[in-house]
Design a protein around this motif. Structure first.
Motif, mmCIF file in Angstrom:
data_model
loop_
_atom_site.group_PDB
_atom_site.id
_atom_site.type_symbol
_atom_site.label_atom_id
_atom_site.label_comp_id
_atom_site.label_asym_id
_atom_site.label_seq_id
_atom_site.Cartn_x
_atom_site.Cartn_y
_atom_site.Cartn_z
ATOM 1 N N GLN A 32 -41.186 -2.750 49.749
ATOM 2 C CA GLN A 32 -41.795 -3.746 48.867
ATOM 3 C C GLN A 32 -42.123 -5.053 49.570
ATOM 4 N N SER A 33 -41.395 -5.363 50.634
ATOM 5 C CA SER A 33 -41.549 -6.676 51.239
ATOM 6 C C SER A 33 -41.467 -6.595 52.759
ATOM 7 N N ARG A 34 -42.420 -7.201 53.408
ATOM 8 C CA ARG A 34 -42.410 -7.239 54.872
ATOM 9 C C ARG A 34 -41.188 -8.014 55.367
ATOM 10 N N ARG A 35 -40.861 -9.102 54.708
ATOM 11 C CA ARG A 35 -39.705 -9.921 55.103
ATOM 12 C C ARG A 35 -38.410 -9.125 54.984
ATOM 13 N N SER A 36 -38.251 -8.377 53.922
ATOM 14 C CA SER A 36 -37.065 -7.536 53.754
ATOM 15 C C SER A 36 -36.972 -6.520 54.873
ATOM 16 N N ASN A 37 -38.100 -5.954 55.230
ATOM 17 C CA ASN A 37 -38.120 -4.981 56.319
ATOM 18 C C ASN A 37 -37.679 -5.634 57.631
ATOM 19 N N GLU A 38 -38.157 -6.846 57.886
ATOM 20 C CA GLU A 38 -37.780 -7.564 59.106
ATOM 21 C C GLU A 38 -36.282 -7.837 59.151
ATOM 22 N N ILE A 39 -35.706 -8.176 58.027
ATOM 23 C CA ILE A 39 -34.264 -8.443 57.958
ATOM 24 C C ILE A 39 -33.470 -7.176 58.251
ATOM 25 N N VAL A 40 -33.876 -6.079 57.644
ATOM 26 C CA VAL A 40 -33.176 -4.803 57.872
ATOM 27 C C VAL A 40 -33.284 -4.407 59.340
ATOM 28 N N VAL A 41 -34.442 -4.586 59.930
ATOM 29 C CA VAL A 41 -34.622 -4.252 61.344
ATOM 30 C C VAL A 41 -33.700 -5.110 62.209
ATOM 31 N N LYS A 42 -33.576 -6.385 61.903
ATOM 32 C CA LYS A 42 -32.689 -7.268 62.663
ATOM 33 C C LYS A 42 -31.232 -6.833 62.530
ATOM 34 N N ILE A 43 -30.848 -6.436 61.342
ATOM 35 C CA ILE A 43 -29.478 -5.951 61.135
ATOM 36 C C ILE A 43 -29.233 -4.712 61.993
ATOM 37 N N LEU A 44 -30.168 -3.790 61.958
ATOM 38 C CA LEU A 44 -29.991 -2.553 62.716
ATOM 39 C C LEU A 44 -30.027 -2.793 64.227
ATOM 40 N N LEU A 45 -30.832 -3.736 64.681
ATOM 41 C CA LEU A 45 -30.835 -4.081 66.104
ATOM 42 C C LEU A 45 -29.491 -4.668 66.518
ATOM 43 N N GLN A 46 -28.902 -5.457 65.643
ATOM 44 C CA GLN A 46 -27.573 -6.010 65.937
ATOM 45 C C GLN A 46 -26.529 -4.898 66.005
ATOM 46 N N VAL A 47 -26.638 -3.925 65.125
ATOM 47 C CA VAL A 47 -25.719 -2.785 65.158
ATOM 48 C C VAL A 47 -25.866 -2.037 66.486
ATOM 49 N N ILE A 48 -27.092 -1.870 66.939
ATOM 50 C CA ILE A 48 -27.316 -1.184 68.218
ATOM 51 C C ILE A 48 -26.672 -1.961 69.363
ATOM 52 N N GLN A 49 -26.834 -3.276 69.364
ATOM 53 C CA GLN A 49 -26.209 -4.091 70.404
ATOM 54 C C GLN A 49 -24.686 -3.956 70.362
ATOM 55 N N CYS A 50 -24.126 -3.947 69.180
ATOM 56 C CA CYS A 50 -22.684 -3.777 69.031
ATOM 57 C C CYS A 50 -22.241 -2.403 69.525
ATOM 58 N N THR A 51 -23.070 -1.400 69.299
ATOM 59 C CA THR A 51 -22.746 -0.049 69.754
ATOM 60 C C THR A 51 -22.597 -0.017 71.266
ATOM 61 N N TYR A 52 -23.527 -0.653 71.969
ATOM 62 C CA TYR A 52 -23.435 -0.710 73.432
ATOM 63 C C TYR A 52 -22.183 -1.456 73.876
ATOM 64 N N PHE A 53 -21.864 -2.547 73.183
ATOM 65 C CA PHE A 53 -20.663 -3.306 73.511
ATOM 66 C C PHE A 53 -19.408 -2.460 73.322
ATOM 67 N N VAL A 54 -19.299 -1.781 72.189
ATOM 68 C CA VAL A 54 -18.120 -0.962 71.901
ATOM 69 C C VAL A 54 -18.005 0.180 72.919
ATOM 70 N N LYS A 55 -19.113 0.803 73.227
ATOM 71 C CA LYS A 55 -19.111 1.893 74.212
ATOM 72 C C LYS A 55 -18.579 1.394 75.552
ATOM 73 N N GLU A 56 -19.082 0.264 75.987
ATOM 74 C CA GLU A 56 -18.647 -0.315 77.260
ATOM 75 C C GLU A 56 -17.170 -0.699 77.196
ATOM 76 N N TYR A 57 -16.770 -1.322 76.117
ATOM 77 C CA TYR A 57 -15.377 -1.741 75.946
ATOM 78 C C TYR A 57 -14.430 -0.548 76.030
#
Length: 66
Positions: A32-57
Motif C-alpha cells: 500500500q505504501s512505498r514508505r512502508s516498504n522502505e521501512i520493512v526493507v531497512k529492518i530486514l537489512l539490519q537483520v541481515i547485518q546482525c546475522t553476519y555479526f552473530v555468525k562471526e561471534y
C-alpha cells in the motif's frame, strides 16, 4: 563474563526473530505504501547485518560452552 555475552547474543537472536515476524506481518502495508516498504526493507537489512555479526561471534568464540 562470557555467560553475559552469550545471553546478550541470545537476546539479539530473539529480537532478530521478532523483527522478521513483524516484517512478514507488514506485508500488506508494503503493497500500500512505498514508505512502508522502505521501512520493512531497512529492518530486514539490519537483520541481515546482525546475522553476519552473530555468525562471526559464534565462530570465533566458545559460544554456549560455559
Amino acid at each position: 563474563m562470557q555467560v553475559i555475552r552469550d545471553d546478550t547474543i541470545r537476546q539479539l537472536i530473539e529480537e532478530m526473530d521478532e523483527s522478521c515476524k513483524a516484517a512478514t506481518e507488514a506485508a500488506p502495508l508494503r503493497d500500500q505504501s512505498r514508505r512502508s516498504n522502505e521501512i520493512v526493507v531497512k529492518i530486514l537489512l539490519q537483520v541481515i547485518q546482525c546475522t553476519y555479526f552473530v555468525k562471526e561471534y559464534c565462530s570465533e568464540r566458545s559460544f554456549g560452552t560455559y
